[in-house]
Scaffold this motif. Structure first.
Motif, PDB file in Angstrom:
ATOM      1  N   ASN A 114      33.788  40.200  -7.941  1.00 36.96           N
ATOM      2  CA  ASN A 114      34.367  39.101  -8.233  1.00 36.96           C
ATOM      3  C   ASN A 114      34.092  38.275  -7.378  1.00 36.96           C
ATOM      4  OD1 ASN A 114      36.419  40.626 -10.256  1.00 36.96           O
ATOM      5  ND2 ASN A 114      37.345  41.070  -8.651  1.00 36.96           N
ATOM      6  N   GLY A 115      32.541  37.678  -7.167  1.00 36.87           N
ATOM      7  CA  GLY A 115      32.510  37.212  -6.030  1.00 36.87           C
ATOM      8  C   GLY A 115      32.462  36.976  -4.551  1.00 36.87           C
ATOM      9  N   TYR A 116      32.791  38.574  -4.319  1.00 41.20           N
ATOM     10  CA  TYR A 116      32.488  38.853  -2.906  1.00 41.20           C
ATOM     11  C   TYR A 116      30.851  40.280  -2.685  1.00 41.20           C
ATOM     12  CZ  TYR A 116      36.904  36.711  -2.067  1.00 41.20           C
ATOM     13  OH  TYR A 116      38.114  35.916  -1.538  1.00 41.20           O
ATOM     14  N   GLU A 117      30.706  40.325  -1.289  1.00 45.11           N
ATOM     15  CA  GLU A 117      30.150  41.870  -1.406  1.00 45.11           C
ATOM     16  C   GLU A 117      30.890  43.183  -1.059  1.00 45.11           C
ATOM     17  OE1 GLU A 117      29.426  38.733  -0.169  1.00 45.11           O
ATOM     18  OE2 GLU A 117      27.351  38.184  -1.139  1.00 45.11           O
ATOM     19  N   CYS A 147      32.608  51.849  -4.986  1.00 45.32           N
ATOM     20  CA  CYS A 147      33.347  52.792  -5.540  1.00 45.32           C
ATOM     21  C   CYS A 147      33.835  53.333  -4.408  1.00 45.32           C
ATOM     22  CB  CYS A 147      31.803  54.744  -4.379  1.00 45.32           C
ATOM     23  SG  CYS A 147      30.779  54.197  -3.167  1.00 45.32           S
ATOM     24  N   ILE A 148      34.772  52.591  -3.352  1.00 44.87           N
ATOM     25  CA  ILE A 148      35.611  52.455  -2.414  1.00 44.87           C
ATOM     26  C   ILE A 148      36.624  51.662  -2.525  1.00 44.87           C
ATOM     27  CG2 ILE A 148      35.448  53.961  -0.308  1.00 44.87           C
ATOM     28  CD1 ILE A 148      35.071  51.737   1.074  1.00 44.87           C
ATOM     29  N   ARG A 155      23.033  39.013  -3.463  1.00 37.66           N
ATOM     30  CA  ARG A 155      22.113  38.427  -3.324  1.00 37.66           C
ATOM     31  C   ARG A 155      21.130  38.150  -2.167  1.00 37.66           C
ATOM     32  NH1 ARG A 155      26.404  33.347  -3.346  1.00 37.66           N
ATOM     33  NH2 ARG A 155      27.411  33.657  -1.776  1.00 37.66           N
ATOM     34  N   ASN A 156      20.129  37.786  -2.325  1.00 37.01           N
ATOM     35  CA  ASN A 156      19.066  37.319  -1.591  1.00 37.01           C
ATOM     36  C   ASN A 156      18.305  38.302  -1.520  1.00 37.01           C
ATOM     37  OD1 ASN A 156      20.316  35.501  -0.621  1.00 37.01           O
ATOM     38  ND2 ASN A 156      21.724  36.046   1.144  1.00 37.01           N
ATOM     39  N   SER A 192      23.184  40.206   1.755  1.00 33.54           N
ATOM     40  CA  SER A 192      23.360  39.423   0.418  1.00 33.54           C
ATOM     41  C   SER A 192      25.047  38.130   1.245  1.00 33.54           C
ATOM     42  CB  SER A 192      23.779  39.637  -0.437  1.00 33.54           C
ATOM     43  OG  SER A 192      24.356  39.637  -1.468  1.00 33.54           O
ATOM     44  N   ALA A 193      25.413  38.485   2.192  1.00 34.14           N
ATOM     45  CA  ALA A 193      26.393  37.745   2.656  1.00 34.14           C
ATOM     46  C   ALA A 193      25.345  36.316   3.798  1.00 34.14           C
ATOM     47  CB  ALA A 193      27.834  38.353   3.351  1.00 34.14           C
ATOM     48  N   CYS A 194      24.560  36.535   4.278  1.00 29.45           N
ATOM     49  CA  CYS A 194      23.830  35.887   5.321  1.00 29.45           C
ATOM     50  C   CYS A 194      23.310  34.672   5.054  1.00 29.45           C
ATOM     51  CB  CYS A 194      22.858  36.476   5.685  1.00 29.45           C
ATOM     52  SG  CYS A 194      22.524  35.756   6.723  1.00 29.45           S
ATOM     53  N   PRO A 195      23.891  33.987   4.701  1.00 27.43           N
ATOM     54  CA  PRO A 195      23.254  32.331   4.122  1.00 27.43           C
ATOM     55  C   PRO A 195      21.179  31.679   5.358  1.00 27.43           C
ATOM     56  CG  PRO A 195      25.005  31.516   6.290  1.00 27.43           C
ATOM     57  CD  PRO A 195      25.040  33.480   5.977  1.00 27.43           C
ATOM     58  N   GLU A 232      28.943  35.791   8.882  1.00 31.47           N
ATOM     59  CA  GLU A 232      29.623  36.376   7.305  1.00 31.47           C
ATOM     60  C   GLU A 232      29.501  38.054   7.664  1.00 31.47           C
ATOM     61  OE1 GLU A 232      31.120  35.730   4.603  1.00 31.47           O
ATOM     62  OE2 GLU A 232      31.986  33.757   5.228  1.00 31.47           O
ATOM     63  N   GLU A 292      32.011  39.683   8.270  1.00 30.69           N
ATOM     64  CA  GLU A 292      33.253  39.819   7.812  1.00 30.69           C
ATOM     65  C   GLU A 292      33.417  40.425   6.798  1.00 30.69           C
ATOM     66  OE1 GLU A 292      35.792  38.729   8.449  1.00 30.69           O
ATOM     67  OE2 GLU A 292      35.701  37.135  10.132  1.00 30.69           O
ATOM     68  N   PRO A 340      31.412  46.938   5.082  1.00 30.91           N
ATOM     69  CA  PRO A 340      32.634  47.745   4.840  1.00 30.91           C
ATOM     70  C   PRO A 340      32.154  49.211   5.826  1.00 30.91           C
ATOM     71  CG  PRO A 340      30.235  48.428   3.468  1.00 30.91           C
ATOM     72  CD  PRO A 340      29.527  47.022   4.541  1.00 30.91           C
TER      73      PRO A 340
END
Lengths: 129, 252, 385
Positions: free
Chosen positions: B67-70, B74-75, B94-95, B164-167, B218, B221, B224
């Motif tokens: 849903n757009g979030y990394e 499994c959890i 991404r990336n 993936s989250a890092c700009p 990010e 944030e 996990p």
């Protein structure tokens, strides 16, 4: 270390994609956008200064133009951009030295509040002077 | 109780245009999202490619964008992922270079991870000579309680979520990236060897090191496992700057 | 002349260790795996590096295999291990009565042990049931299954092996009574391809029966599922076992920041379709709480189940089946160039590989001794180099 194979689609513009991101990302993007704006302003400023070469008449015409309300609003935008970028820069310098990192969001909110207040004060000064 | 879960999945093969496909998967109501992803493979398409292994957030293979979030599917319980939504949307990280469907190529990432030289425990290496273990030695490998923190797997499970989250990673894949820098930070804390520490800091201080980070946080944030790579990068900077200042004045 | 080419089907712990052993003995090896490395049985196991304590009373053959391999693995694979040790704890009179048998079993299986006074045990493990009556420490450990396989495969690749993931074997190629290779579907490209081999090793765990069927033979492998419930708290530093013969929910394995409670056991038909009975999950929590009362349902982090490959023996309950392994040379079934290695546990993967590679080398006339006992493995990360 080899570089990764570059089979992935380039997603450079992702740095500006703040959808579903947290405050840190907003700060990151805001800083970039304000930075680009200031660079743009710098070049406009240099172009404008070239008018000085056209003598006092050209300059006076220009001054009349920038006293119009539209340009005064742009002045406020410029001031806000400077404050946002400058104050954010202070935050980045401090957290970048490992100080107050867990509070980076609080830093951001506090400094942006300061930017807002100072911009408002500036706006009043600009329109009443 | 079984529930029907609508899921929209990213599909891709080299040489073809990426697109989304929709499926309905039946899972128990207490299932996690990885069960739904596995269900796409089991119920609909045995050519569907995805990564998974441990199903309890230890291997780090299954990371995707949910849903757009990394997320580690499994959890994440299905009910939580579906709350307030019509369907689940699952895309690869991404990336990373795409391999197929949800599978990305993690080779470059692991090569960077290897650079920190960080391993879980070195306790057993002294016995590679082939000498049998003495009983007391076996039990001392378990370590005294207070020392045991380092006889543990790292919190970092190398899932690639921070990448993936890092700009910054979006702009360049040469950047060492949050996970590797967090690993370097962790290694500087545990090494007793001054030269090794200096080498690690030099790595962090290199062109593609900590100075390429632009503090979006990010990584921290989205991690996990609460590794806090952003904090680690800032701590490395402080240490690097501190050393330089000291060098300037102290060592003259 | 080029060395013989061996195809290993499956990249779980057995396939990975077998590929490493064969590559070390100078064979050309190709590993074929239909999904990600360790994506099923190995990936979803208990992560327990067995000391053998768990089997030292009822299944001493397995117990001895476990302690032997435990001592080897901690030498050759330090970077995929937590060498934290394990405690067997007695919680009631019945457990206490088992203690003597347990210690006797440890001695018979040469498993190092030491008795830990109750007070000391509670100091070591503050979350342990305070009502415990006795504790014995054994050299259990914890591994990370995905990285366990990567370490073997990294070393195999270094020695020339080729590892192909997302490459599914769809058929075995046959010429008369010989298996001459495999037909595969490469999921990355969607293309099918035939790969020739001098010998094919079936290391597919609970799927061994399915691959064997492609070769027209049968193997007595019974897929048996077990559920693992992981809670979001690390509540112990050592592996906590119930001092009793193996039963449902009698072990809590700490890993990273979590604790894994296991396990149950039920026979299944298709290892691709495992439905986890809800009652099993509740039972894990309930039994786990007997060992560590702080375990709570609300912090469940993940629930997984995968099929174990148990070697079927006539008329036995699955808990009573030995956890040992077997290598089948299908020449005796009239099919040559085809070997199945199955059963066993991840802890004994290296020994399984040794046995399989012995059979393979004998069949191919490759004279080479097994060297995996003393060869340190590369870091798991080097698999990606």
């Amino acid at each position: 270390m080899q570089a990764e194979k570059s089979t992935r689609p380039r997603q450079v513009w992702q740095w500006a994609d703040v959808r579903r991101r947290k405050l840190g990302m907003w700060a990151y993007t805001l800083n970039r956008v304000s930075g680009l704006g200031l660079v743009l302003y710098l070049f406009i400023h240099l172009a404008v200064l070239r008018l000085l070469a056209g003598g006092p008449a050209a300059w006076d015409n220009f001054l009349a133009l920038v006293r119009s309300p539209l340009f005064l609003v742009l002045d406020v935008v410029l001031l806000a951009g400077l404050l946002i970028h400058g104050l954010n820069g202070i935050r980045l310098t401090i957290t970048g030295l490992g100080i107050g990192v867990p509070a980076h969001k609080t830093w951001f909110l506090a400094l942006m509040a300061a930017a807002l207040i100072l911009s408002a004060a500036g706006a009043i000064a600009i329109f009443t002077m | 109780m079984a529930i029907q879960v609508p899921i929209k999945v990213f599909r891709y093969r080299p040489g073809t245009a990426p697109h989304f496909e929709r499926y309905q998967v039946t899972v128990p109501d207490d299932a996690t999202v990885i069960d739904v992803i596995e269900g796409v493979w089991a119920e609909h398409d045995r050519n569907f490619m995805f990564r998974h292994a441990c199903h309890h957030a230890s291997c780090g293979t299954c990371a995707v964008r949910l849903n757009g979030y990394e997320r580690l599917p499994c959890i994440v319980p299905v009910t939580e992922a579906l709350a307030g939504r019509q369907e689940l949307v699952v895309e690869p990280l991404r990336n990373f270079p795409l391999v197929g469907d949800l599978v990305v190529d993690v080779a470059g990432f692991f090569q960077k991870q290897a650079a920190s030289g960080l391993v879980i425990t070195r306790a057993a290496e002294a016995t590679l000579s082939g000498q049998p273990f003495a009983h007391s030695e076996l039990f001392s490998q378990a370590g005294a309680l207070e020392e045991r923190a380092y006889n543990r797997f790292e919190n970092c499970i190398e899932c690639g979520i921070c990448i993936s989250a890092c700009p910054t990673m979006a702009a360049t894949d040469k950047f060492w990236g949050p996970a590797a820098l967090a690993g370097i930070r962790r290694a500087t804390l545990t090494t007793g060897d001054c030269q090794e520490k200096a080498a690690l800091l030099a790595l962090a201080d290199s062109e593609q090191g900590v100075w390429r980070c632009h503090s979006a946080f990010e990584c921290t944030e989205s991690c996990p496992q609460d590794v806090d790579p952003g904090g680690a990068i800032m701590s490395l900077r402080r240490e690097i700057v501190g050393r330089k200042v000291k060098h300037l004045f102290g060592a003259g | 002349m080029a060395a013989p080419h061996v195809i290993v089907i499956g990249a779980g712990s057995t396939g990975a260790a077998t590929a490493h052993d064969l590559a070390l003995r100078g064979l050309r090896v190709t590993v074929l795996e239909r999904g990600e490395i360790a994506n099923c049985t190995t990936g979803r196991n208990h992560c327990l590096l067995h000391s053998g304590g768990r089997y030292c009373v009822k299944d001493q053959e397995s117990a001895i295999e476990c302690i032997d391999e435990n001592l080897i693995l901690r030498r050759i694979m330090p970077d995929a291990m937590e060498l934290n040790g394990g405690l067997f704890v007695a919680l009631n009179e019945a457990d206490l009565a088992f203690r003597e048998k347990f210690i006797e079993g440890c001695e018979q299986c040469h498993i190092p042990y030491r008795e830990v006074p109750v007070k000391r045990a509670l100091e070591m493990e503050p979350f342990l049931n305070p009502g415990l009556l006795a504790a014995v420490q054994v050299p259990d450990g914890v591994f990370e299954p995905f990285r366990f396989c990567l370490a073997f495969l990294a070393t195999a690749r270094h020695n020339g092996a080729v590892v192909r993931t997302y490459t599914e074997v769809t058929e075995l190629a046959r010429a008369g009574q010989f298996i001459t290779g495999v037909k595969v579907l490469d999921h990355r490209t969607g293309k099918t391809q035939e790969i020739g081999a001098d010998l094919v090793v079936n290391a597919t765990g609970p799927w061994a029966g399915r691959i064997a069927e492609m070769g027209g033979v049968e193997v007595p492998v019974a897929p048996t599922a077990g559920v693992m419930v992981t809670v979001d708290q690390r509540l112990c530093n050592l592996v906590i076992n119930r001092m009793d013969k193996p039963a449902d929910g009698d072990i809590v394995v700490p890993q990273r920041l979590t604790s894994i409670i296991g396990t149950t056991s039920w026979a299944i038909l298709d290892p691709d379709q495992i439905e986890i009975p809800k009652a099993h999950i509740e039972k894990m929590i309930q039994k786990g709480r007997e060992l560590i009362p702080a375990i709570q349902r609300r912090v469940t982090r993940g629930v997984g189940a995968a099929a174990r490959p148990l070697i079927r023996k006539a008329n036995t309950d699955e808990r009573e089946v030995s956890r040992t392994f077997e290598c089948f040379d299908h020449q005796r079934d009239g099919v040559d160039g085809f070997v199945t290695i199955s059963g066993g546990k991840t802890t004994t993967a290296r020994a399984m590989a040794e046995k399989a590679a012995d059979v393979v080398c004998a069949k191919l006339g490759q004279r080479a001794e097994c060297a995996t006992r003393t060869t340190p493995l590369l870091s798991y990360r080097l698999f990606y180099n």
